[in-house]
Write an enzyme that holds these catalytic residues in place. Sequence first.
Site, PDB file in Angstrom:
ATOM      1  CD1 TRP A 128      -2.628   1.671   0.473  1.00  0.00           C
ATOM      2  CD2 TRP A 128      -1.988   1.902   2.621  1.00  0.00           C
ATOM      3  NE1 TRP A 128      -3.326   2.714   1.020  1.00  0.00           N
ATOM      4  CE2 TRP A 128      -2.954   2.888   2.327  1.00  0.00           C
ATOM      5  CE3 TRP A 128      -1.451   1.860   3.898  1.00  0.00           C
ATOM      6  CZ2 TRP A 128      -3.386   3.811   3.274  1.00  0.00           C
ATOM      7  CZ3 TRP A 128      -1.875   2.771   4.841  1.00  0.00           C
ATOM      8  CH2 TRP A 128      -2.833   3.732   4.530  1.00  0.00           C
ATOM      9  CG  ASP A 209      -1.540  -2.335   8.064  1.00  0.00           C
ATOM     10  OD1 ASP A 209      -2.363  -1.995   8.939  1.00  0.00           O
ATOM     11  OD2 ASP A 209      -1.528  -1.827   6.926  1.00  0.00           O
ATOM     12  CE  LYS A 244      -9.999   0.368   3.724  1.00  0.00           C
ATOM     13  NZ  LYS A 244      -9.730   1.144   2.547  1.00  0.00           N
TER      14      LYS A 244
END
Length: 396
Positions: A128, A209, A244
Amino acid sequence: MFQHLAPYAGDPILSLVETFNRDPRANKINLSIGIYFDNDGNMTQPESVKTAEERVGIGAKAYLPMEGHAGLRAELPKLLFGANHAVIAENRVTTVQTLGGSGALRLGADLLHNAFGNSKVLMSDPTWDNHRGIFAAAGFELGSYPYYDPATIGVKFEQMCACLDRQPENTIILLHPCCHNPTGVDLSPEQWDEVLHIIAARQLIPFMDIAYQGFGDDFDRDAYAIRRAADLGLPLLVSSSFSKNMSLYGQRAGGLMVVSPNAEEAALVLGQLQLGVRRIYSSPPAQGGLTAYHVLSDAQLAAQWQNEVYEMRDRIRAMRQRIYDVLQSKLPERDFSYFVKQRGMFSYTGLNAQQVQRLRDEFAIYLLDSGRMCIAGLNEGNVNTVADAFAAVFKG
Ligand code: PMP
């Protein structure tokens, strides 16, 4: 006054969303940003989270403590490690409520930099985009370990292990426990075992993560790497996000967990994290944290929530299958099975930057230049259009 500063080129993902918003074409389709949209293309909130928000209610909210809401801090590690894990019973997990996953990453990065400022941080190639930004801003030298293999659309597992096995003690290894962003390509449990074995043997520091728990296999299996690392007694940092899976994007809710070898060190870590928070933003947002707490602490609501996340997961899987079916029938000579093997919201589509540009110019379909697509932007109304456009572009 600030003219001597370098202009900011903009975040690649957020800038693309702006370009999409300015595109006047009515048939445009946004598959760039990592947001879950339902089958009507709307950003909805799980009913369980709505119920929790109603319980929180509107009106004045006092400051939360620096480390966040005590109830949420008790619930969150159960979700990540499993309710009965020894690290919880032995008071070895320090949990701090954070501003989403990004806040957890930065807080953890600052803690690590204070303790191991000379260590390098290695991230998957690719990762990311903001991972690099966050750890660089904390002052770290960055590196990467081999991960994605474009030839197989899988993991360069041997190279990854060989690279980790060369690292000096206390090198920080940033890992995605599930639903790898941007590729969608994950390690199997057996591969995790091997990676964690190297991390233990080399005395590296894993930082996991997890921003998509529940979207891969299920809440427990998605946390396999985290639980295994804790079983092995490794020092461990975990950043987690409710953006999310609770659709709490804008409320900024998440958590940082640090596993220490004993309760005394865990208490010391808490003090360091409180200090870090106090110096930057003093205390986390109440609304999102309280909402997440109400979802997790009510067994019925928590079960409803997990089922709602599984509905999202299943819708994403169905869209993967649809893309695969169309492409495989239109281009039978190629193998598109990776679309259904990948997990989570994202897919590395195998499309190159020129093909992505063509999709944007000719079909008003927006993916990242890397070829990353957010599957959660697909729905019954646009999936065939997207699949047909992909087929046209793959044909060249
Ligand atoms: N980590 C990864 C891998 C992510 O994909 C994201 C969100 N795109 C984050 C962290 C940040 O999460 P949040 O939006 O909660 O800050």
